[in-house]
Design a protein around this motif. Structure first.
Motif, PDB file in Angstrom:
ATOM      1  N   GLN A 200      -0.921  13.920 -13.868  1.00 58.09           N
ATOM      2  CA  GLN A 200      -1.756  15.121 -12.552  1.00 58.09           C
ATOM      3  C   GLN A 200      -3.103  15.844 -13.379  1.00 58.09           C
ATOM      4  N   ALA A 201      -3.301  15.838 -14.272  1.00 58.35           N
ATOM      5  CA  ALA A 201      -4.620  15.143 -14.639  1.00 58.35           C
ATOM      6  C   ALA A 201      -5.487  14.485 -13.973  1.00 58.35           C
ATOM      7  N   PHE A 202      -5.018  13.407 -14.195  1.00 58.57           N
ATOM      8  CA  PHE A 202      -5.601  12.198 -13.427  1.00 58.57           C
ATOM      9  C   PHE A 202      -4.885  11.966 -12.088  1.00 58.57           C
ATOM     10  N   LEU A 203      -3.635  12.627 -11.307  1.00 55.50           N
ATOM     11  CA  LEU A 203      -3.593  12.316  -9.948  1.00 55.50           C
ATOM     12  C   LEU A 203      -3.344  14.024  -9.626  1.00 55.50           C
TER      13      LEU A 203
ATOM     14  N   ARG B 150       0.916  -1.137  -0.142  1.00 53.26           N
ATOM     15  CA  ARG B 150       0.210   0.102   0.170  1.00 53.26           C
ATOM     16  C   ARG B 150       0.352   1.402  -0.207  1.00 53.26           C
ATOM     17  N   LEU B 151       1.810   1.035   0.888  1.00 53.12           N
ATOM     18  CA  LEU B 151       2.950   2.470   0.875  1.00 53.12           C
ATOM     19  C   LEU B 151       3.770   2.306  -0.410  1.00 53.12           C
ATOM     20  N   ALA B 152       3.880   1.347  -1.175  1.00 50.89           N
ATOM     21  CA  ALA B 152       5.233   1.344  -2.060  1.00 50.89           C
ATOM     22  C   ALA B 152       3.940   2.027  -2.904  1.00 50.89           C
TER      23      ALA B 152
ATOM     24  N   PHE C 207       2.863   6.740  -6.829  1.00 51.65           N
ATOM     25  CA  PHE C 207       1.491   8.051  -7.066  1.00 51.65           C
ATOM     26  C   PHE C 207       2.417   9.379  -7.147  1.00 51.65           C
ATOM     27  N   ALA C 208       3.246   9.314  -5.955  1.00 52.44           N
ATOM     28  CA  ALA C 208       4.191  10.699  -5.436  1.00 52.44           C
ATOM     29  C   ALA C 208       4.774  11.158  -6.755  1.00 52.44           C
ATOM     30  N   LYS C 209       5.167   9.915  -6.846  1.00 47.78           N
ATOM     31  CA  LYS C 209       6.298  10.661  -8.341  1.00 47.78           C
ATOM     32  C   LYS C 209       5.390  10.466  -9.209  1.00 47.78           C
ATOM     33  N   LEU C 210       4.295   9.552 -10.039  1.00 51.22           N
ATOM     34  CA  LEU C 210       3.843  10.201 -11.313  1.00 51.22           C
ATOM     35  C   LEU C 210       3.347  11.752 -10.985  1.00 51.22           C
ATOM     36  N   ARG C 211       3.031  12.068  -9.501  1.00 50.45           N
ATOM     37  CA  ARG C 211       1.890  14.078  -9.556  1.00 50.45           C
ATOM     38  C   ARG C 211       3.121  14.386  -9.840  1.00 50.45           C
TER      39      ARG C 211
END
Length: 203
Positions: free
Chosen positions: A53-56, A35-37, A42-46
């Motif tokens: 960023q349009a999705f996250l 879950r943390l991974a 997600f944090a990296k993708l943002r």
């Protein structure tokens, strides 16, 4: 993935084959680590541009929705592991509808009740913990792990004769308590974000 890794370790180390609690420990640890991974991904993708960023999108509402979506995936897997697998196994063995661990409750009803309770737990834990990752709150994240581990360990009660009734009661009590905590936390988080002008601050 957690179930597969737990089973691999369980079979690889013969002494552990008599310790079902070890399987639950490894499974819970892998689940929370994954879950943390996922949050780290997600944090990296943002940070990778406007398209991602349009999705996250940032903000408390989107953080909680992401956590809820991941929790839903865990919940669906929980149903497969905690309900369909035991039901199929019992069907193949021609097990009676009433078993020693559940003499008063139909095996199918008991399995459904536990699966639903664990599914609710996974949904709520995802909703709670995702913004805590973002806020870097290690003690809150650790509390989620402890609650998760303690709740699944209660499932060991199903190995004792007549143990499924109390086990169902305890797991549902935990699930209900988590729902109450999540409801209060969600209101506080969204109110805090609105008061801060949508900056997405954690309550």
């Amino acid at each position: 993935l957690a179930a597969v890794l737990s089973a691999a370790v369980w079979f690889a180390i013969p002494p552990l084959r008599e310790t079902f609690g070890w399987v639950l420990f490894v499974s819970t640890t892998v689940q929370e680590a994954s879950r943390l991974a996922l949050w780290l991904v997600f944090a990296k993708l943002r940070t990778m541009g406007d398209g991602v960023q349009a999705f996250l999108r940032p903000g408390m509402r989107n953080e909680m929705l992401s956590g809820l979506a991941v929790g839903l995936g865990y919940a669906a897997t929980s149903v497969l592991v905690n309900y369909y697998a035991p039901i199929a196994d019992s069907y193949m063995r021609d097990t009676a509808v009433y078993i020693p661990a559940c003499p008063e409750i139909n095996f199918f009803v008991a399995g459904a009740a536990l699966s639903l309770a664990f599914s609710v737990m996974h949904l709520v834990l995802g909703l709670l913990v995702w913004p805590w990752y973002e806020a870097r709150r290690p003690y809150a994240v650790g509390a989620v792990y402890v609650i998760h581990l303690a709740t699944v360990m209660v499932g060991l009660g199903n190995t004792a004769d007549g143990g499924c009734g109390p086990t169902i009661g305890v797991v549902w009590a935990v699930a209900a308590g988590l729902v109450a905590v999540a409801a209060v936390s969600t209101v506080r988080r969204l109110s805090s974000e609105a008061a801060a002008g949508g900056e997405g601050k954690d309550a």
